[in-house]
Design a protein around this motif. Structure first.
Motif, PDB file in Angstrom:
ATOM      1  N   PRO A 146       4.351  -2.820  29.128  1.00  0.00           N
ATOM      2  CA  PRO A 146       3.748  -1.485  29.039  1.00  0.00           C
ATOM      3  C   PRO A 146       4.019  -0.809  27.696  1.00  0.00           C
ATOM      4  O   PRO A 146       3.666   0.345  27.507  1.00  0.00           O
ATOM      5  N   PHE A 147       4.650  -1.529  26.766  1.00  0.00           N
ATOM      6  CA  PHE A 147       5.115  -0.932  25.524  1.00  0.00           C
ATOM      7  C   PHE A 147       4.022  -0.925  24.462  1.00  0.00           C
ATOM      8  O   PHE A 147       3.239  -1.859  24.348  1.00  0.00           O
ATOM      9  N   ASN A 148       3.984   0.138  23.685  1.00  0.00           N
ATOM     10  CA  ASN A 148       3.051   0.168  22.551  1.00  0.00           C
ATOM     11  C   ASN A 148       3.766   0.294  21.211  1.00  0.00           C
ATOM     12  O   ASN A 148       3.133   0.337  20.169  1.00  0.00           O
ATOM     13  N   GLY A 189      13.988  -9.454  16.201  1.00  0.00           N
ATOM     14  CA  GLY A 189      12.614  -9.552  15.717  1.00  0.00           C
ATOM     15  C   GLY A 189      11.939 -10.825  16.185  1.00  0.00           C
ATOM     16  O   GLY A 189      10.751 -10.831  16.530  1.00  0.00           O
ATOM     17  N   VAL A 190      12.695 -11.916  16.221  1.00  0.00           N
ATOM     18  CA  VAL A 190      12.168 -13.196  16.713  1.00  0.00           C
ATOM     19  C   VAL A 190      11.842 -13.079  18.195  1.00  0.00           C
ATOM     20  O   VAL A 190      10.791 -13.539  18.659  1.00  0.00           O
ATOM     21  N   VAL A 191      12.736 -12.447  18.942  1.00  0.00           N
ATOM     22  CA  VAL A 191      12.515 -12.252  20.376  1.00  0.00           C
ATOM     23  C   VAL A 191      11.238 -11.439  20.613  1.00  0.00           C
ATOM     24  O   VAL A 191      10.397 -11.796  21.452  1.00  0.00           O
ATOM     25  N   GLN A 192      11.073 -10.356  19.866  1.00  0.00           N
ATOM     26  CA  GLN A 192       9.870  -9.526  20.007  1.00  0.00           C
ATOM     27  C   GLN A 192       8.613 -10.317  19.660  1.00  0.00           C
ATOM     28  O   GLN A 192       7.574 -10.163  20.319  1.00  0.00           O
ATOM     29  N   LEU A 193       8.697 -11.144  18.643  1.00  0.00           N
ATOM     30  CA  LEU A 193       7.538 -11.929  18.224  1.00  0.00           C
ATOM     31  C   LEU A 193       7.023 -12.791  19.365  1.00  0.00           C
ATOM     32  O   LEU A 193       5.818 -12.784  19.672  1.00  0.00           O
ATOM     33  N   TRP A 194       7.910 -13.521  20.014  1.00  0.00           N
ATOM     34  CA  TRP A 194       7.465 -14.417  21.091  1.00  0.00           C
ATOM     35  C   TRP A 194       7.092 -13.647  22.350  1.00  0.00           C
ATOM     36  O   TRP A 194       6.261 -14.099  23.138  1.00  0.00           O
ATOM     37  N   TYR A 195       7.678 -12.468  22.528  1.00  0.00           N
ATOM     38  CA  TYR A 195       7.248 -11.604  23.634  1.00  0.00           C
ATOM     39  C   TYR A 195       5.814 -11.152  23.415  1.00  0.00           C
ATOM     40  O   TYR A 195       4.982 -11.189  24.336  1.00  0.00           O
ATOM     41  N   LEU A 196       5.498 -10.748  22.195  1.00  0.00           N
ATOM     42  CA  LEU A 196       4.150 -10.295  21.883  1.00  0.00           C
ATOM     43  C   LEU A 196       3.132 -11.439  21.921  1.00  0.00           C
ATOM     44  O   LEU A 196       1.960 -11.223  22.212  1.00  0.00           O
ATOM     45  N   VAL A 243       7.776 -27.031  14.563  1.00  0.00           N
ATOM     46  CA  VAL A 243       7.900 -27.395  15.980  1.00  0.00           C
ATOM     47  C   VAL A 243       7.280 -26.334  16.888  1.00  0.00           C
ATOM     48  O   VAL A 243       6.643 -26.650  17.896  1.00  0.00           O
ATOM     49  N   PHE A 244       7.461 -25.062  16.520  1.00  0.00           N
ATOM     50  CA  PHE A 244       6.955 -23.940  17.316  1.00  0.00           C
ATOM     51  C   PHE A 244       6.055 -23.068  16.443  1.00  0.00           C
ATOM     52  O   PHE A 244       6.441 -21.957  16.053  1.00  0.00           O
ATOM     53  N   PRO A 245       4.867 -23.535  16.095  1.00  0.00           N
ATOM     54  CA  PRO A 245       3.993 -22.774  15.187  1.00  0.00           C
ATOM     55  C   PRO A 245       3.549 -21.448  15.795  1.00  0.00           C
ATOM     56  O   PRO A 245       3.368 -21.331  17.010  1.00  0.00           O
ATOM     57  N   ILE A 246       3.390 -20.446  14.926  1.00  0.00           N
ATOM     58  CA  ILE A 246       2.977 -19.111  15.364  1.00  0.00           C
ATOM     59  C   ILE A 246       1.463 -18.987  15.286  1.00  0.00           C
ATOM     60  O   ILE A 246       0.862 -19.261  14.249  1.00  0.00           O
ATOM     61  N   ASP A 247       0.858 -18.588  16.380  1.00  0.00           N
ATOM     62  CA  ASP A 247      -0.583 -18.379  16.444  1.00  0.00           C
ATOM     63  C   ASP A 247      -0.869 -16.924  16.064  1.00  0.00           C
ATOM     64  O   ASP A 247      -0.800 -16.028  16.903  1.00  0.00           O
ATOM     65  N   ASN A 270      -3.048  -9.676  20.648  1.00  0.00           N
ATOM     66  CA  ASN A 270      -2.111  -9.063  21.593  1.00  0.00           C
ATOM     67  C   ASN A 270      -1.527  -7.750  21.077  1.00  0.00           C
ATOM     68  O   ASN A 270      -0.965  -6.966  21.844  1.00  0.00           O
ATOM     69  N   LEU A 271      -1.646  -7.527  19.768  1.00  0.00           N
ATOM     70  CA  LEU A 271      -1.129  -6.290  19.172  1.00  0.00           C
ATOM     71  C   LEU A 271      -2.140  -5.149  19.201  1.00  0.00           C
ATOM     72  O   LEU A 271      -1.869  -4.080  18.665  1.00  0.00           O
ATOM     73  N   GLU A 272      -3.274  -5.364  19.833  1.00  0.00           N
ATOM     74  CA  GLU A 272      -4.263  -4.289  19.938  1.00  0.00           C
ATOM     75  C   GLU A 272      -3.641  -3.091  20.650  1.00  0.00           C
ATOM     76  O   GLU A 272      -3.055  -3.216  21.738  1.00  0.00           O
TER      77      GLU A 272
END
Length: 280
Positions: A34-36, A45-52, A96-100, A107-109
């Motif tokens: 529910p976060f904006n 920051g890494v944790v937030q990245l994969w959450y997003l 190994v874990f590429p970022i899309d 998802n950041l809309e």
């Protein structure tokens, strides 16, 4: 930024971030976001990245990958080199874990994601957005601890250090950005109060060529505890909820023991589920 934002902040902590990954994996599995406003400090920051990215698969594996002993060499401190090879770690991890990034931007809309860094010259915190063109250096910068890395990371011609030096718990900043409902994932138990440690003095000595960073390291405990005061006594129009481990995590900043990290990840998963039971 408009008022009445709902913010998620994730504290740093190196290998202790495996707890945070457990929490956000419980969120992803419950389709809870529910976060904006998202703010990540250091490993947070890494944790937030994969959450997003809404990717919970292999998040424990990502932390175990980053904790590999091959990226840490304590002997390097006597060779005037970085103890931890973050550049090599991020290069290998990205393979190994590429970022899309297309998925991330989608998802950041209607959301915004900040990484916290500390400017090497001013010693002040800065809040930067992740970019497709320079995300590796941006992620490196937010986790660039003086004790572990010999030199700060260069971003847009300026040197940056770990955001946890100047703003380890950016709750006040989130409030100033308009967040009136704040959730913070911490990597210490709720009763924790920071005391100045030997590593602060060592890091301050190692950064003497950046006197404002050296000073920020010396007062880091005061900075941290001032944020705790804000968390425990927020303004009347602000609600702050903490997700903390029930007791001190077994993992330390540079832990590489897989058994320990798996156990602390499980603690985070359970804490996340408990939070969701209370919120939903």
């Amino acid at each position: 930024m408009n008022n009445n934002k709902k913010a998620l902040i994730v504290e740093g902590g190196g290998s202790r971030g495996v707890f945070s990954f457990g929490v956000i994996d419980s969120f992803i599995q419950a389709s809870f976001n529910p976060f904006n406003l998202h703010i990540g400090v250091s490993n947070g920051g890494v944790v937030q990245l994969w959450y997003l990215l809404k990717v919970s698969d292999y998040n424990l594996d990502k932390m175990l990958f980053s904790a590999s002993k091959k990226y840490i060499n304590y002997k390097n401190i006597f060779l005037n080199k970085s103890i931890m090879d973050f550049e090599k770690l991020y290069q290998d991890a990205n393979a190994v874990f590429p970022i899309d990034f297309d998925r991330l931007q989608n998802n950041l809309e209607n959301k915004i994601f900040y990484l916290v860094v500390t400017d090497a010259l001013s010693g002040k915190p800065e809040y930067i957005e992740l970019t497709r063109e320079n995300y590796v250096n941006e992620m490196l910068a937010t986790g660039s601890l003086p004790v572990l890395m010999k030199n700060p990371i260069l971003l847009d011609g300026k040197r940056k250090y770990d955001g946890g030096i100047a703003d380890p718990l950016p709750v006040k900043k989130a409030y100033e950005m308009g967040a009136k409902d704040i959730v913070i994932i911490r990597t210490y138990e709720e009763s924790f109060v920071r005391k100045t440690k030997l590593e602060n003095h060592v890091a301050a000595m190692m950064t003497k060529k950046f006197p404002n960073i050296s000073q920020a390291l010396k007062i880091n405990s005061d900075t941290y505890n001032a944020s705790l005061e804000f968390i425990n006594n927020p303004p009347a129009d602000c609600r702050i909820k903490q997700i903390c481990p029930p007791k001190r995590l077994t993992a330390k900043r540079t832990t590489t023991d897989i058994k320990i990290m798996k156990a602390d990840y499980a603690v985070g998963l359970e804490c996340g589920k408990k939070f969701l039971e209370e919120e939903l």
